[in-house]
Every structure is written in C-alpha cells, then in structure tokens.
Write an enzyme that holds these catalytic residues in place. Structure first.
Site, PDB file in Angstrom:
ATOM      1  CB  CYS A   1       5.590   3.356   8.836  1.00  0.00           C
ATOM      2  SG  CYS A   1       6.159   4.154   7.307  1.00  0.00           S
TER       3      CYS A   1
ATOM      4  NE  ARG B   1      -3.835   0.510   9.680  1.00  0.00           N
ATOM      5  CZ  ARG B   1      -3.139   1.148  10.614  1.00  0.00           C
ATOM      6  NH1 ARG B   1      -1.820   1.259  10.490  1.00  0.00           N
ATOM      7  NH2 ARG B   1      -3.717   1.655  11.665  1.00  0.00           N
TER       8      ARG B   1
ATOM      9  CE  LYS C   1      -0.850  -6.138   2.889  1.00  0.00           C
ATOM     10  NZ  LYS C   1       0.506  -5.672   2.477  1.00  0.00           N
TER      11      LYS C   1
ATOM     12  CG  ASP D   1      -6.252  -2.387   6.910  1.00  0.00           C
ATOM     13  OD1 ASP D   1      -6.521  -1.642   5.945  1.00  0.00           O
ATOM     14  OD2 ASP D   1      -5.304  -3.193   6.902  1.00  0.00           O
TER      15      ASP D   1
ATOM     16  NE  ARG E   1      -4.108  -1.779   4.293  1.00  0.00           N
ATOM     17  CZ  ARG E   1      -2.970  -2.340   4.685  1.00  0.00           C
ATOM     18  NH1 ARG E   1      -1.880  -2.199   3.949  1.00  0.00           N
ATOM     19  NH2 ARG E   1      -2.926  -3.024   5.811  1.00  0.00           N
TER      20      ARG E   1
ATOM     21  CB  SER F   1      -0.920   0.000   1.226  1.00  0.00           C
ATOM     22  OG  SER F   1      -1.775  -1.115   1.199  1.00  0.00           O
TER      23      SER F   1
END
Length: 365
Positions: free
Chosen positions: A236, A265, A325, A297, A299, A223
């Site tokens: 991060c 995210r 994922k 999250d 996403r 991402s």
C-alpha cells in the site's frame, strides 16, 4: 440511582461477548432472537442453538450472498436457512471466503423471503462493529420469553428498537489529554487523544505548530495502517503518505493530521489480512472486500470532522487523493477550501492496488 449499564455500555459488552463467541439476545416489539457471530462460533454453542427447536438462519450481507449465488430477498441482507445437520465447519465455510476457490460448492443455499429481517440486519451491524466477519447465526425466540431466557443463560439483552439507530450515530468523543511530542517532521508538535464513549478505539490528532483557525488549515485524515505505517509494507502507499503529509506540514510550519483507528478501510486488521489473502488468489482490493461481505470502504469520516470541530477548525486544505473524504467533510460541516494532492509511495507491489482504487473507488492518482 442505579449501577445498571446504559445502552452504550450494553452494546460495548455485546461486542466483547461476540468476539469471544458468547451469544447475545436481541429483543424487539415484533420478536426476539439469539445471535451468535459465525467467526467465533463453537461447536457446542451451535449444537445448543440447534437444540432450541427453532429454525436457524445465517445472516449474510448482500455482498457475501452475491459471491455465494444466494438470493438476498431483503436487499442488503440474506437470510440463509441453516440445515439441521449443519456443522461449525459448514457455517464458517459459508461465512469465510478463504476456501471459496478450493471448495466453490457451498450449497445449494436456501434463503428466506418471508418474515422480517430487522433482527438479522441488526445482528450484522453488531458483528461488523465488533470487527468480525459480517455473518451471524440468528435463532428466533418468543418475545415474551427473551428476558427470562437471557437471564437464565447469563446473556446480554439488547433492546433492538433502541440499538438500531444508536449504532448508526457517531459516538461522542471525549478529549483525554494533550502533550508535546517532538517529531522528526516538526519539533513543535502536540498530540491530542480522543476517546469514543462507546469503548471503541481511540483516535489521535497530530497538531504541528499553531495553525491559524481563521484560515483554512492544512489537514489530513489518515486511517491507521499497521502494515504500512509501522512495518513499511510495500503493498500500500499508507506509510509514505503519512510521512509525506507530516513532512509537508513541518515545512509549512503548521497543520493537523488526524490519525483515525479505522484499519483496513474500517474492517479491522484481521479482515484486512483476509482481504490480502484473497488478493493473493487473484482478486483485487474491492473484489476481496465484497467476497468478505464488506463494502468498498467501511470507514466513518464523521470522526475526522468531529475532531476538527473539537480543535476549533472549520475549514481545511485537505491532503488527499480521495474525493469521498472531501464530500464527507463538506456533509459534516467542515469546509474544504482546497484539495492538496498526495501522490507518493507507488511500488511494483502496489501498482495494481492503486490502479484499482483509481478505477473503482474514484481516487485521483
């Protein structure tokens, strides 16, 4: 033949309008409403909304309502009654948590428990899809007058019943172009550009070498992270993960890295910086998202699965520390033959962030 926009185009216009502070009108079989994004609300449009002789609601997600100690009678949505004397500053203080600690008393807030929250829920979905704070003013309109009101005011009119399931679907992707782009990690690299039909951000597939589609392909769903990937942020581990994944693919001679434009995210860069500001106040990454009104999250990994299918890939060796994922790939029809760990980039600045991802989001770190 007609030049009129279809629903996808109408929703794209609505996102743009809401980002600029322009209201839109939602019309459904049970009613209609004027919707204004709280983040981009102007004083004069708030006054105009208050002058419609109707009760004004501020729609919030249950996550934001929990922070404000407001009851979310509709489960995922809270309908806060906006006081008649409310100002733009009041609306935005309720919507935006940046001053929660300095000014904790926002209420008491009265939330509605009667009536239908369908249009409020759709309003929140729209502002979230526009990468704005998940908070919207909702002003009821007579269903019979909605089209005339929208036409008279020059506002976009959205069929609510059709829009709600449309927003849940993955927008079809068009393959735009492929070109060779030699990288430090691997000179034999091609870049594929995919463009969603809904006018949202494009996504990219970095294909190193010529991966054998008959075998599991070494792949990563990465991402976008402007601060980590481009600026080298130490908050991060995104930049090191990006470079390490490309490096592994280069060493293996083949692989596909999907670069998904789902910053923060899935909440967008501005909201990600809001989350960072809340982390500066002592909240962890998950708590910051919740205070903003988002889930842990936001996403949509279906994008990655669709891009892999378009590239002829049905099975992967997935470079990830995130079990979610893997689950999303499997649910979307992409077989994950193996999880390949990617543990890089821990610093004294992101140690707590990574520990929170492991403890609260299940990352394998």
């Amino acid at each position: 033949m007609s030049f009129a926009p279809d629903l996808t185009e109408t929703l794209a216009r609505a996102r743009s309008d809401l980002r600029m502070g322009v209201p839109v009108v939602l019309a459904g079989p049970g009613g209609a409403a004027l919707v204004l994004a709280a983040e981009t609300l102007s004083a004069h449009r708030l006054a105009a909304a208050q002058g419609l002789d109707a009760e004004v609601d501020l729609a919030l997600t249950a996550r934001r309502a929990e922070t404000l100690k407001a009851r979310a009678y509709d489960g995922d949505v809270a309908r806060v009654a906006v006081p008649a004397a409310a100002t733009r500053a009041w609306v935005q203080s309720v919507a935006d948590p940046k001053d929660d600690l300095a000014q904790p008393m926002k209420g008491p807030l009265r939330t509605r428990r009667d009536g239908d929250a369908t249009l409020h829920r759709l309003a929140l979905a729209l502002v979230k899809s526009a990468r704005l704070l998940p908070a919207a003013l909702v002003v009821p309109l007579a269903a019979a007058d909605a089209a005339g009101f929208a036409a008279a005011e020059g506002l976009g009119l959205i069929d609510a019943a059709a829009a709600a399931p449309h927003l849940e679907r993955l927008s079809p992707l068009s393959h735009v172009v492929t070109a060779q782009v030699p990288l430090r990690a691997a000179e034999a690299t091609r870049l594929h550009i995919f463009r969603p039909e809904d006018g949202s951000e494009e996504h990219y597939a970095v294909e190193i070498g010529r991966p054998d589609r008959a075998a599991p392909v070494l792949a990563r769903l990465h991402s976008a992270c402007f601060t980590g990937d481009l600026l080298g942020s130490l908050k991060c581990d995104c930049g090191p993960q990006l470079n390490a994944a490309l490096g592994q693919m280069g060493e293996a001679g083949a692989g596909i890295l999907l670069y998904l434009n789902q910053e923060g995210r899935g909440i967008g860069l501005a909201n990600k910086m809001r989350a960072y500001a809340l982390q500066d106040q002592g909240f962890d990454t998950v708590e910051a998202n919740h205070r903003l009104g988002f889930e842990d999250d936001e996403r949509d990994f279906r994008l990655g699965a669709e891009m892999l299918r378009r590239l002829g890939v049905g099975q992967v060796r997935l470079l990830t520390n995130n079990p979610a994922k893997i689950a999303r790939m499997e649910e979307s029809g992409i077989a994950v033959a193996e999880r390949v760990p990617l543990k890089v980039g821990e610093t004294r600045f992101n140690h707590h962030y990574l520990a929170t991802k492991a403890r609260k989001s299940g990352h394998l770190l």
